[in-house]
Scaffold this motif. Structure first.
Motif, mmCIF file in Angstrom:
data_model
loop_
_atom_site.group_PDB
_atom_site.id
_atom_site.type_symbol
_atom_site.label_atom_id
_atom_site.label_comp_id
_atom_site.label_asym_id
_atom_site.label_seq_id
_atom_site.Cartn_x
_atom_site.Cartn_y
_atom_site.Cartn_z
ATOM 1 N N VAL A 396 0.946 -1.258 0.000
ATOM 2 C CA VAL A 396 -0.130 0.113 0.014
ATOM 3 C C VAL A 396 0.848 1.206 0.050
ATOM 4 O O VAL A 396 0.729 2.211 -0.682
ATOM 5 N N PHE A 397 2.079 1.125 0.916
ATOM 6 C CA PHE A 397 2.774 2.417 0.940
ATOM 7 C C PHE A 397 3.637 2.695 -0.495
ATOM 8 O O PHE A 397 3.658 3.797 -1.142
ATOM 9 N N SER A 398 3.785 1.504 -1.099
ATOM 10 C CA SER A 398 4.400 1.826 -2.380
ATOM 11 C C SER A 398 3.439 2.406 -3.655
ATOM 12 O O SER A 398 3.830 3.134 -4.214
ATOM 13 N N ALA A 399 2.211 1.704 -3.538
ATOM 14 C CA ALA A 399 1.359 2.168 -4.439
ATOM 15 C C ALA A 399 0.879 3.798 -4.250
ATOM 16 O O ALA A 399 0.530 4.496 -5.217
ATOM 17 N N PHE A 464 0.527 -3.321 -9.512
ATOM 18 C CA PHE A 464 0.131 -4.822 -9.714
ATOM 19 C C PHE A 464 0.106 -5.557 -8.636
ATOM 20 O O PHE A 464 -0.407 -6.498 -8.304
ATOM 21 N N ALA A 465 1.319 -5.362 -7.720
ATOM 22 C CA ALA A 465 1.205 -6.122 -6.445
ATOM 23 C C ALA A 465 0.059 -5.757 -5.544
ATOM 24 O O ALA A 465 -0.458 -6.613 -4.940
ATOM 25 N N LEU A 466 -0.191 -4.439 -5.536
ATOM 26 C CA LEU A 466 -1.698 -4.253 -4.729
ATOM 27 C C LEU A 466 -2.961 -4.711 -5.483
ATOM 28 O O LEU A 466 -3.778 -5.240 -4.924
ATOM 29 N N TYR A 467 -2.856 -4.766 -6.764
ATOM 30 C CA TYR A 467 -3.848 -5.537 -7.553
ATOM 31 C C TYR A 467 -4.081 -7.005 -7.235
ATOM 32 O O TYR A 467 -5.271 -7.440 -6.858
ATOM 33 N N VAL A 468 -3.162 -7.414 -6.948
ATOM 34 C CA VAL A 468 -3.197 -8.867 -6.603
ATOM 35 C C VAL A 468 -3.508 -9.068 -5.140
ATOM 36 O O VAL A 468 -4.694 -9.727 -4.799
ATOM 37 N N GLU A 469 -3.109 -8.391 -4.315
ATOM 38 C CA GLU A 469 -3.565 -8.455 -2.809
ATOM 39 C C GLU A 469 -4.957 -7.705 -2.595
ATOM 40 O O GLU A 469 -5.637 -8.418 -1.661
ATOM 41 N N ILE A 523 7.466 -4.907 -17.978
ATOM 42 C CA ILE A 523 7.576 -6.370 -17.543
ATOM 43 C C ILE A 523 6.405 -6.549 -16.396
ATOM 44 O O ILE A 523 6.839 -6.084 -15.343
ATOM 45 N N ILE A 524 5.473 -7.377 -16.549
ATOM 46 C CA ILE A 524 4.566 -7.663 -15.004
ATOM 47 C C ILE A 524 4.421 -9.200 -15.170
ATOM 48 O O ILE A 524 4.217 -9.951 -16.036
ATOM 49 N N THR A 525 4.921 -9.518 -13.866
ATOM 50 C CA THR A 525 4.872 -10.900 -13.634
ATOM 51 C C THR A 525 4.081 -11.314 -12.357
ATOM 52 O O THR A 525 3.686 -10.221 -11.711
ATOM 53 N N SER A 526 3.866 -12.418 -11.836
ATOM 54 C CA SER A 526 3.114 -12.724 -10.629
ATOM 55 C C SER A 526 3.843 -12.230 -9.548
ATOM 56 O O SER A 526 5.152 -12.168 -9.477
ATOM 57 N N VAL A 527 3.166 -12.082 -8.653
ATOM 58 C CA VAL A 527 3.642 -11.567 -7.122
ATOM 59 C C VAL A 527 3.945 -12.738 -6.263
ATOM 60 O O VAL A 527 2.730 -13.250 -6.060
#
Length: 531
Positions: A396-399, A464-469, A523-527
């Motif tokens: 969340v902080f990064s986003a 993308f990390a936030l999207y997954v979570e 480049i978007i990969t799974s988290v």
């Protein structure tokens, strides 16, 4: 020479012939006699005669129209403009058919080919390969004998430029202080002057025109340059005038002010029979520079076309994602400054569109109200797994920092920023006078593009990390009992967060559309989630 001096010289020649001073006088006497014997009559009685001034006047009159052409083309103050005319002169060496082939490899023509190929379902890679082959053939032709001969023409043009820049007026005023440079054909009253008063004139002329040779190829090149500027002005009469000007210049440099004559005048003026003046060394690299230029421009255009093709492919998705709303503009790293770069260099901004998409997405789909909801979950949520809480908090902080990172990049184009727009424009302006600034501009733009690419990659990865979570949390919120955050339902259904939760749920699928678009640029990969 006086009678007494003649007697002195006679006895010196008999009894002191090995003396250095005597040998020096003998050499100077010989040089003096040789110059006096010249049919041009430029030297008599130890003085430079009016005939020499007349020779300078002829050179001045005939270099003026040539100088005008050269200053408008390859010898002006703007080095980039000069280079463009040099390249146009080289292009004129191709046949009309190959000139057309070269034009077909310019940006607009290549781009049109690619768009047509898409309509015909032809792979773009095949079109690019064909364009590369066509360019290679034209590059190869630059190494044929016909083009190699152009190196010599450019050498002679450089020498001609220097002669046209020579200051004839000052020495002419030495012979006649009333000489009017604006009306050089007016009657004059030249007087003889001592050689020492023209020593620097002799040295400069020797430096410039030693071994000067004018050919019809050079004359045709001058005419071609004039035609590039104004083809209508180059009537057959005007072409003959240019040839006549050059023939007079060539006659004087090769028949009157020859290398030997100028050296002798220098030795007389310096009273040093052994003095050897220096000459200018001219070289030409226009053909090699042109070869490098068209290859660099070709590569730059290809990268630009690929970007624009990529941008065109996502228009439907963008319309869906942002509901026909325009992309938010970027400050600094934008189309306006990019257009200035394209007009003045072979570099350009490579990541404008994806940055605008990223900025627009964050503004519309990750507003501060949604950030507040997620902050509440981080602060007030009862996480069943401490490791997940730590990971989610960092995500969340990064986003939340994405908008600030983009804004910081935009502010780097401020007056005192690392990517100052004023500095870039200064490099562009100064590159027209000093090629070193072109190198600085290219280096600066390359660094800016690398920074823009890094911002896109890192910020898209963060989102993308936030999207997954968020997907995990939304699924968790539908369960009878939340497994990730035990009080999740309480937090998201509170009066403060109910609207923000609805906004997230209603627009979550748009995040997926966003990442499908951004896969074209990052480049978007799974988290991996921590257990």
């Amino acid at each position: 020479m006086s009678f007494i001096q003649a007697i002195t010289d006679f006895f010196d020649n008999i009894f002191r012939s090995s003396s250095p001073d005597v040998q020096k006088r003998q050499k100077l006497k010989k040089i003096d006699a040789e110059v006096r014997a010249l049919p041009s009559g430029i030297y008599r009685n130890g003085l430079i005669q009016p005939n020499f001034a007349e020779v300078l006047r002829i050179l001045y009159i005939n270099t003026r129209p040539i100088a005008k052409i050269l200053e408008q083309t390859i010898a002006g103050p703007d080095i980039k403009r000069n280079t463009r005319f040099e390249y146009q002169l080289i292009v004129s060496g191709y046949s009309e058919e190959n000139q057309q082939k070269l034009r077909s490899l310019e940006y607009e023509s290549r781009k049109q080919e690619l768009f047509l190929s898409e309509q015909e379902a032809t792979p773009s890679s095949r079109v690019f390969e064909d364009q590369h082959r066509r360019l290679e053939k034209l590059i190869h032709e630059l190494n044929t004998k016909e083009f190699i001969k152009m190196d010599e023409i450019f050498v002679k043009l450089k020498q001609l430029v220097e002669l046209c820049r020579f200051n004839f007026v000052t020495p002419l005023k030495t012979f006649d202080s009333k000489f009017n440079p604006l009306e050089p054909d007016n009657p004059v009253s030249f007087s003889a002057v001592p050689p020492i008063s023209l020593e620097n004139v002799f040295l400069d002329l020797y430096y410039i025109i030693s071994d000067f040779k004018m050919t019809m190829s050079v004359a045709y090149a001058v005419i071609a340059l004039a035609q590039i500027v104004d083809i209508d002005s180059m009537s057959s009469t005007n072409q003959k005038k240019i040839v006549n000007n050059l023939k007079k210049i060539e006659y004087i440099c090769n028949r009157i002010l020859t290398k030997g004559v100028l050296r002798a005048l220098i030795q007389i003026s310096k009273q040093n029979p052994d003095f050897e003046p220096t000459t200018a060394t001219y070289s030409a690299d226009a053909r090699q520079k042109f070869s490098s230029y068209i290859q660099e421009q070709f590569a730059s255009d290809e990268a630009r076309i690929k970007r624009e093709l990529k941008d065109s492919h996502i228009q439907t998705e963008l319309t869906t994602l942002f509901e026909n709303r325009p992309l938010l503009p970027m400050f600094g790293y934008n189309e306006e400054l990019n257009e200035l770069l394209l007009q003045n260099s072979s570099v350009s901004f490579s990541w404008i569109t994806p940055l605008k998409i990223l900025k627009t997405f964050v503004s519309y789909y990750y507003p501060e109200t949604l950030q507040a909801l997620l902050n509440d979950i981080v602060i007030e949520g009862f996480f069943n797994n401490p490791n997940f809480k730590s990971q989610f908090s960092q995500t969340v902080f990064s986003a939340n920092e994405v908008a600030a990172k983009i804004e910081a990049f935009e502010h780097s184009f401020d007056a005192n920023g690392t990517n100052s727009e004023a500095l870039l424009k200064g490099y562009i302006r100064d590159s027209h006078k000093d090629p070193d600034f072109s190198k600085k501009l290219i280096n600066q733009v390359d660094n800016i593009n690398a920074e823009a690419k890094q911002i896109i990659q890192r910020q898209v990865t963060a989102l993308f990390a936030l999207y997954v979570e968020l997907g995990d949390l939304l699924q968790d919120s539908k369960k009878p009992s939340s497994e990730i955050v035990s009080n999740l339902k309480v937090l998201i259904m509170s009066s403060r967060n109910r609207d923000n939760t609805d906004f997230l749920e209603n627009n979550y699928e748009n995040w997926k559309v966003f990442f499908e678009i951004m896969r074209n640029y990052a480049i978007i990969t799974s988290v991996d989630k921590k257990n």
